[in-house]
Design an enzyme around this catalytic site. Structure first.
Site, PDB file in Angstrom:
ATOM      1  N   HIS A  11      63.730  97.820 -68.647  1.00 30.83           N
ATOM      2  CA  HIS A  11      64.857  97.740 -67.695  1.00 30.83           C
ATOM      3  C   HIS A  11      66.181  97.607 -68.417  1.00 30.83           C
ATOM      4  CE1 HIS A  11      65.499  93.284 -67.666  1.00 30.83           C
ATOM      5  NE2 HIS A  11      64.203  93.230 -67.895  1.00 30.83           N
ATOM      6  N   ASP A  24      66.020  90.602 -73.370  1.00 32.13           N
ATOM      7  CA  ASP A  24      65.631  90.918 -71.988  1.00 32.13           C
ATOM      8  C   ASP A  24      66.703  91.796 -71.355  1.00 32.13           C
ATOM      9  OD1 ASP A  24      64.471  90.936 -69.522  1.00 32.13           O
ATOM     10  OD2 ASP A  24      64.825  88.833 -69.064  1.00 32.13           O
ATOM     11  N   GLU A  82      66.125  95.512 -62.242  1.00 32.21           N
ATOM     12  CA  GLU A  82      64.826  94.812 -62.313  1.00 32.21           C
ATOM     13  C   GLU A  82      65.000  93.345 -62.005  1.00 32.21           C
ATOM     14  OE1 GLU A  82      61.675  92.441 -64.491  1.00 32.21           O
ATOM     15  OE2 GLU A  82      63.854  92.383 -64.653  1.00 32.21           O
ATOM     16  N   GLU A  83      66.098  92.784 -62.506  1.00 38.17           N
ATOM     17  CA  GLU A  83      66.294  91.329 -62.451  1.00 38.17           C
ATOM     18  C   GLU A  83      66.495  90.797 -61.032  1.00 38.17           C
ATOM     19  OE1 GLU A  83      65.692  89.472 -64.822  1.00 38.17           O
ATOM     20  OE2 GLU A  83      66.268  90.351 -66.748  1.00 38.17           O
ATOM     21  N   ASP A 107      59.219  95.207 -71.845  1.00 42.78           N
ATOM     22  CA  ASP A 107      60.246  94.264 -71.395  1.00 42.78           C
ATOM     23  C   ASP A 107      60.120  93.007 -72.253  1.00 42.78           C
ATOM     24  OD1 ASP A 107      62.013  92.644 -70.117  1.00 42.78           O
ATOM     25  OD2 ASP A 107      60.937  92.577 -68.193  1.00 42.78           O
ATOM     26  N   HIS A 117      67.957  85.264 -69.768  1.00 38.80           N
ATOM     27  CA  HIS A 117      68.683  84.919 -68.531  1.00 38.80           C
ATOM     28  C   HIS A 117      69.811  83.919 -68.803  1.00 38.80           C
ATOM     29  CE1 HIS A 117      64.836  86.028 -66.028  1.00 38.80           C
ATOM     30  NE2 HIS A 117      65.293  87.021 -66.792  1.00 38.80           N
TER      31      HIS A 117
HETATM   32  N1  BES Z   1      61.659  89.895 -68.676  1.00 40.11           N
HETATM   33  C1  BES Z   1      61.489  89.142 -67.489  1.00 40.11           C
HETATM   34  C2  BES Z   1      60.026  88.835 -67.179  1.00 40.11           C
HETATM   35  C3  BES Z   1      59.363  87.798 -68.045  1.00 40.11           C
HETATM   36  C4  BES Z   1      60.002  86.615 -68.340  1.00 40.11           C
HETATM   37  C5  BES Z   1      58.081  88.018 -68.449  1.00 40.11           C
HETATM   38  C6  BES Z   1      59.343  85.686 -69.115  1.00 40.11           C
HETATM   39  C7  BES Z   1      57.405  87.088 -69.201  1.00 40.11           C
HETATM   40  C8  BES Z   1      58.052  85.928 -69.537  1.00 40.11           C
HETATM   41  C9  BES Z   1      62.031  89.914 -66.311  1.00 40.11           C
HETATM   42  O1  BES Z   1      63.208  90.583 -66.612  1.00 40.11           O
HETATM   43  C10 BES Z   1      62.328  88.971 -65.177  1.00 40.11           C
HETATM   44  O2  BES Z   1      63.128  88.101 -65.302  1.00 40.11           O
HETATM   45  N2  BES Z   1      61.655  89.163 -64.058  1.00 40.11           N
HETATM   46  C11 BES Z   1      61.846  88.353 -62.903  1.00 40.11           C
HETATM   47  C12 BES Z   1      60.906  88.750 -61.819  1.00 40.11           C
HETATM   48  C13 BES Z   1      61.447  89.769 -60.891  1.00 40.11           C
HETATM   49  C14 BES Z   1      60.415  90.088 -59.844  1.00 40.11           C
HETATM   50  C15 BES Z   1      62.750  89.349 -60.295  1.00 40.11           C
HETATM   51  C16 BES Z   1      61.520  86.918 -63.183  1.00 40.11           C
HETATM   52  O3  BES Z   1      60.576  86.685 -63.963  1.00 40.11           O
HETATM   53  O4  BES Z   1      62.160  86.044 -62.587  1.00 40.11           O
HETATM   54 ZN    ZN Z   2      63.201  91.504 -68.377  1.00 39.88          ZN
END
Ligand code: BES
Ligand code: ZN
Length: 483
Positions: A203, A220, A254-255, A282, A363
């Protein structure tokens, strides 16, 4: 004096609140029922559970609830999948899933080309691209700089294809309904079976829990975009011409709930696009665990995970390209692979570390390249990406095993013996391989007769995949249940 101070504070709070509530308003989503209930307990006024089905819930969330979910993710997080309306959220609960393909077949045959490619993957290119993406300051989906990053990436990918004289490559922006940011898709048209698709993605957007203006998103997920870009560049450098169509995707938004990938995957499914396999990159550049790669085993396909592990066993067991691996869980649909899985496609998610040992600065304004200072970790993922693309997109061979052939291979399990009859196939088979649900090979036995049996007494009860390998290295796989 006090009054003035209070007034100033109030004004600041009001501005902060305003820009925050402008950021996003209440929205619909689906999420795990258990997580929805827990969230409702913590924040009764921020969550409405609209419908429940099996272990999923359709919910209406305030921005605060969305943020809370994001914050929790670092510990062990429930996520949500954004839906644009009440109807969509409810419909998502009922949606009949595509029948997952379990007559799947992969093979490893391209040693010379793959080994040449591995030597060309360039760590410096990965570093350069992560820094380039970090320099936008923020790629939060509704900021102009996010759309700028998408436009620039399109231009970069076009220039890359041009450098290597590739007339079979095109790059397009994919515009979305639920975000102003476009995704970017590079297509390498398949030379033999262009209607079969092999997809890798990451993403392009970023986020930050301290307002979204300072969201470098280096790990990320600038790392993932740099990973897939460098793998593709190396394929161009060796002159790889895929038989199937390859698409390289940089997803938008994605976020905020997998928005870009969800729209794309849904569109592909609605149009019956034959996507053979999808791999998500990712977060690839933080080396946080004993193993290099952690395959996320939930919301992914066990057979495809197993194939990626076989690739690492075959190409990266030792030497200068050594890559070790293990498995881990996200516990929710934590990235874009979940959009493809949700539409019934086979998807995998090789991740930088075990969940919980991953980069803890994501984040936030601290998700910068300086934190890792090198791209050696991401380089390993670029190698895996190149191996996957070459071995999966090479031909219609194994994957396009004739449907009628599949139906001439008979297997049953009786008393912990696998009984097979291959006579009707008129093929010569060399081996039977048994894989567990994590894709680990647990048995490998030569076949000497077209009808026979194989003892499975050494295996625990559970679901396995029995794979029959032909002399031509095609494989036919069938799921079996051992009681
Ligand atoms: N890269 C993250 C996902 C992640 C974080 C995987 C930590 C493994 C460990 C991704 O960009 C993310 O933040 N995804 C969101 C979920 C989405 C459905 C909004 C999240 O994890 O809050
Ligand atoms: Zn991510």
């Amino acid at each position: 004096m006090k009054k003035i101070k209070f007034l100033i504070l109030a004004i600041i709070a009001l501005i902060a609140f305003n820009s925050y509530s402008q950021e996003t308003s209440n929205f619909y989503a689906t999420m795990s029922l258990q997580d929805a209930r827990e969230l409702k307990k913590d924040l009764p006024n921020e969550v409405e559970i609209l419908a429940e089905k099996r272990n999923e819930a359709a919910v209406y969330l305030t921005p605060l609830a969305g943020h809370k979910l994001h914050d929790r993710v670092l510990v062990h997080g429930p996520g949500y999948i954004f839906k644009s309306s009440l109807e969509e959220a409810i419909a998502a609960l009922d949606k009949p899933k595509r029948t997952p393909q379990n007559r799947l077949a992969f093979s490893i045959t391209e040693d010379a080309l793959v080994n040449q490619t591995l030597g060309l993957i360039n760590t410096q290119n990965i570093e350069d691209q992560i820094l380039e993406l970090e320099a936008y300051g923020t790629r939060y989906h509704n900021r102009p700089s996010a759309t700028q990053a998408a436009n620039d990436l399109k231009a970069k990918w076009e220039a890359m294809a041009n450098t290597y004289g590739r007339t079979d490559v095109s790059v397009r922006l994919y515009n979305h309904v639920n975000t102003q940011m476009p995704s970017v898709i590079m297509t390498i048209e398949g030379a033999e079976t262009p209607d079969e698709f092999v997809i890798v993605g990451g993403h392009l957007d970023s986020t930050s829990n301290q307002g979204n203006n300072d969201a470098p998103g280096a790990d990320d997920d600038a790392s993932g975009i740099a990973t897939i870009t460098e793998a593709t560049r190396a394929l161009f450098e060796v002159g790889f011409v895929p038989k199937k169509t390859i698409e390289v995707m940089a997803y938008a938004a994605e976020e905020i709930g997998l928005v870009g990938s969800a729209e794309i995957a849904q569109n592909y499914n609605n149009n019956n696009v034959n996507v053979v396999a999808v791999v998500q990159f990712d977060m690839t550049n933080y080396n946080g665990s004993a193993n290099d790669v952690s395959f996320i085993t939930d919301y992914t396909n066990a057979t495809l995970n197993g194939f990626l592990m076989q690739l690492l066993d075959h190409y990266n067991a030792s030497g200068p390209h050594q890559i070790t691996y293990g498995t881990s869980l996200c516990n929710y649909g934590c990235s874009d692979h979940a959009s493809w899985t949700g539409e019934g496609y086979m998807a995998s998610f090789p991740f930088e570390a075990n969940f919980g040992q991953h980069n803890s600065n994501i984040h936030s304004p601290n998700d910068t390249y300086s934190l890792t200072g090198t791209s050696t970790h991401a380089t390993k993922f670029a190698k895996l990406c190149a191996e996957f693309l070459i071995e999966t997109a090479k031909s219609d061979g194994a994957l396009a095993v004739d449907e009628t052939l599949i139906d001439t291979v008979f297997v049953t399990v009786n008393d912990s013996n696998l009984e097979y009859d291959l006579k009707a196939s008129n093929e010569s088979f060399t081996n039977i391989e048994i894989y567990d649900v994590l894709g680990k090979k647990v048995l490998d036995s030569p076949i000497s007769t077209t009808k026979g049996s194989l003892s499975l007494h050494s295996l625990k009860s559970g679901v396995y995949v029995a794979t029959f390998v032909t002399e031509a290295k095609s494989v036919i796989s069938k799921k079996i249940l051992l009681k």
